[in-house]
Design an enzyme around this catalytic site. Structure first.
Site, mmCIF file in Angstrom:
data_model
loop_
_atom_site.group_PDB
_atom_site.id
_atom_site.type_symbol
_atom_site.label_atom_id
_atom_site.label_comp_id
_atom_site.label_asym_id
_atom_site.label_seq_id
_atom_site.Cartn_x
_atom_site.Cartn_y
_atom_site.Cartn_z
ATOM 1 N N PHE B 122 0.816 -1.300 0.169
ATOM 2 C CA PHE B 122 0.070 -0.150 0.143
ATOM 3 C C PHE B 122 0.876 1.146 -0.019
ATOM 4 C CE2 PHE B 122 -2.876 3.237 1.822
ATOM 5 C CZ PHE B 122 -3.915 3.144 0.848
ATOM 6 N N ASP B 193 2.433 -5.713 7.394
ATOM 7 C CA ASP B 193 1.429 -4.958 7.363
ATOM 8 C C ASP B 193 0.293 -5.976 7.007
ATOM 9 O OD1 ASP B 193 -0.871 -3.356 6.878
ATOM 10 O OD2 ASP B 193 0.545 -1.827 5.905
ATOM 11 N N TYR B 218 -10.075 -0.678 11.009
ATOM 12 C CA TYR B 218 -11.397 -0.357 10.331
ATOM 13 C C TYR B 218 -11.878 -1.153 9.214
ATOM 14 C CZ TYR B 218 -8.147 2.606 7.558
ATOM 15 O OH TYR B 218 -7.263 2.997 6.713
ATOM 16 N N LYS B 219 -10.914 -2.006 8.756
ATOM 17 C CA LYS B 219 -11.278 -3.075 7.541
ATOM 18 C C LYS B 219 -12.124 -4.363 8.196
ATOM 19 C CE LYS B 219 -7.654 -1.287 4.983
ATOM 20 N NZ LYS B 219 -7.928 -0.455 3.959
ATOM 21 N N ARG B 365 -12.850 -3.772 -7.292
ATOM 22 C CA ARG B 365 -12.177 -4.812 -6.223
ATOM 23 C C ARG B 365 -13.540 -5.111 -5.474
ATOM 24 N NH1 ARG B 365 -8.287 -2.329 -1.552
ATOM 25 N NH2 ARG B 365 -10.233 -1.300 -1.205
#
Lengths: 406, 406
Positions: B122, B193, B218-219, B365
């Protein structure tokens, strides 16, 4: 409406108390540590959680302008601290923001190695500064002097003068404009920590030509426990510095997902990660109460409350010694007294509903938040304190035990 | 109970959907960007706001254990990622945590100058790494290779291998144990990560001997927009590193207000400022749903859902090309397809209640969150996607306009 204390009758801020939830039987003199809950916050937060997050989900980043929230909160705070639109952003913690602005400031004075601060600064600022100096490993020195020695210590080897405007223990107020001018004359930059200033006293960052500032959202701004902090960068520096922590929110085009960092224009480049929307929303709502408030009125009432407090304590509590400046012009919105058994006395006071706090070794600290305190509150608080001291009711094992963290 | 899709009948996680608030008419395939609202969060957050903050005020730091919340949240997350008690803490943003663990790791390999990563990482991780290298100014090089070249690129000049386990665009899954072992053989350290791993796939940080890890709240953990991130430090390193950002929460005795920093024992030394209690409380409550869940069951269902999705899309949407690994063993819990008009197609899909997202230049996605998705959801989503593609209904100006930020 009846006013038990005559000064409350002429108080232009008196209706503001209705905007806050004050627990029954509590006189809260600790708004300088954690502000009380504004009544509009629960409903607003529930809306953000149940409607924005719950119903609009990922679309809220656009539909509910979550992306702009750090800047929207920043602009509301900016109005209270004399910062132009677009120069303040709300993000991260105060400590992280100290790190960012200090690294940014040092990058603008690469030929100098001294960070000047004082021993009345909140320790985290000093910790962060010494940690950054160690990380940079370029011979930076954190030079810590007594608050009254700061002015004379601003010499031509100083890169950055980093001060907290209002001393967290004593309330002693630095002259921001004068010290910033002195810093500039010596070729240094000035960073101001407004943790105990924002929302408590009038601040004029632009007028004082401050270079950087940071501060807390959870003290006088009432944003809630651990609310995001804020960060100010003077316009003249905004495009000349980058954050040492170059996260995607500070990128020119975060959703291009480029592999290389390019800082966005303006103060937003000091933001780092995904903004904490729940905490930011609480802080945004908490700032509603300031919308029609003049900081000059807050200051006037703050002085009236703290002068009354000092007068009454000195009349009724001879055991206590004033630890704050006596001149209100050199004091923030808090008053501290020294008392050898201050810890136990504060616990006894809290048990009777008067909430202040204690700072080692012997400081009893009382914050005065003009938005939700009355002169009668001050008189009542001192009466309880006097009773505790007179009767010696603080002298109990449960008050003297220091098991608590704070 | 009737199951329209046979695979839903045997789904041991099927009742978990009831723990979440899914808007009517929505099939949410974006839990890898922002998890949906767990139904228990609003009441818990209201309690924290109205009772803890509102009524107990400053006393809550002790009475409601606010001080321990970063570690209590960390321990709940630790259980999902194979981390022992006391080795994970929830704090700050993912980007800030990348900065902290990378600086810590580099301090343990001071004689080496290469940070190895891949171009599927990312971008914020890469931005932070290059920013840190620039800040340190000691000749560190951020070496970015293709994901499939990482293993061969782990040479003896590498200080730190820093990778995101699951590629945010394609879902490609790195072999954490093998790459960590390779890193250690070369004398390097490994930072993982887990943004797209935690709560989505079984992770065994301790078993893989990972040195550091970070990730999002938050995912797949459903902690709410901008929820605090987490940070893992292997026990062997915990007392050998300090945070580059030495804030008071990482101090051995924050309330002694000493002028000098002394890092506390353990992973807590990586915390910095006052914890964001509202956001942390939301995340803590959101983790309730994982308490009786076996990550192996999540993985099994995730593969079942994503295999079904690929099969159905390839049957019904010949315009799309799989961009994710075909072998589910090398894929996380998301599936991406390439389509030249993917942006418009995704907007059309969202308009019909199927929410995925788009990543430039042409990636559609789709995230599969086994806790709140059924096989029937997958079939229904593909039917809508196929209809949009067949009828060309994506080809409208309002879907093609890229005014939106995400």
């Amino acid at each position: 409406m009846q006013f038990r204390h005559p000064s409350d009758k002429d108080d232009v801020l008196r209706t503001k108390k209705d905007a806050f939830k004050i627990p029954e039987g509590v006189i809260y003199l600790d708004g300088n540590s954690l502000g009380v809950l504004p009544k509009n916050v629960p409903a607003r937060l529930a809306e953000v959680v149940e409607q924005e997050w719950g119903m609009s989900l990922i679309k809220s980043w656009n539909e509910h302008s979550w992306f702009d929230l750090p800047l929207r909160v920043g602009n509301r705070i900016g109005r209270l601290i004399g910062a132009p639109e677009g120069s303040v952003v709300a993000c991260d913690s105060t400590s992280v923001n100290v790190f960012k602005v200090l690294a940014a400031a040092l990058s603008l004075r690469a030929d100098r190695k001294v960070i000047l601060s004082d021993n009345g600064n909140f320790p985290t600022d000093l910790y962060v500064a010494s940690g950054l100096a160690e990380l940079l490993d370029k011979g930076h020195e954190l030079r810590v002097v007594a608050p009254e020695e700061v002015e004379a210590a601003i010499t031509e080897d100083v890169a950055v003068v980093m001060l907290t405007q209002v001393d967290y223990r004593t309330g002693r107020l630095h002259d921001m404009a004068a010290l910033t001018e002195k810093a500039h004359q010596a070729g240094a930059l000035a960073i101001w920590d407004l943790a105990h200033s924002a929302g408590a006293i009038p601040v004029d960052l632009k007028g004082a030509k401050a270079d950087f500032a940071i501060g807390c959202g959870y003290k006088y701004l009432n944003g809630g426990p651990g609310a995001p902090a804020f960060l100010y960068v003077a316009e003249v520096h905004q495009d000349n510095v980058t954050s040492p922590v170059t996260g995607w929110m500070g990128h020119e085009a975060p959703f291009a997902f480029d592999l290389d960092y390019r800082a966005v224009h303006g103060v937003n480049r000091m933001t780092v990660g995904t903004p904490a929307i729940l905490s930011l929303s609480s802080l945004y709502a908490a700032l509603d109460v300031f919308e029609d408030v003049d900081m000059a009125d807050i200051r006037k009432k703050s002085i009236s409350l703290s002068e009354l407090f000092i007068k009454k304590v000195e009349e009724k509590c001879p055991q206590l010694t004033l630890a704050s400046p006596r001149d209100p012009e050199t004091r923030g919105s808090q008053v501290s007294f020294r008392f050898e058994e201050g810890y136990a006395a504060m616990q006894a006071l809290i048990a009777r509903g008067v909430i202040g706090d204690f700072r080692a070794p012997d400081v009893m600290r009382f914050g005065f938040t003009p938005l939700y305190l009355s002169h009668q509150d001050v008189v009542d608080a001192v009466a309880i304190l006097a009773d505790i001291l007179e009767t010696g009711s603080w002298d109990r094992p449960e008050y003297k035990s220091r098991a608590k963290v704070t």
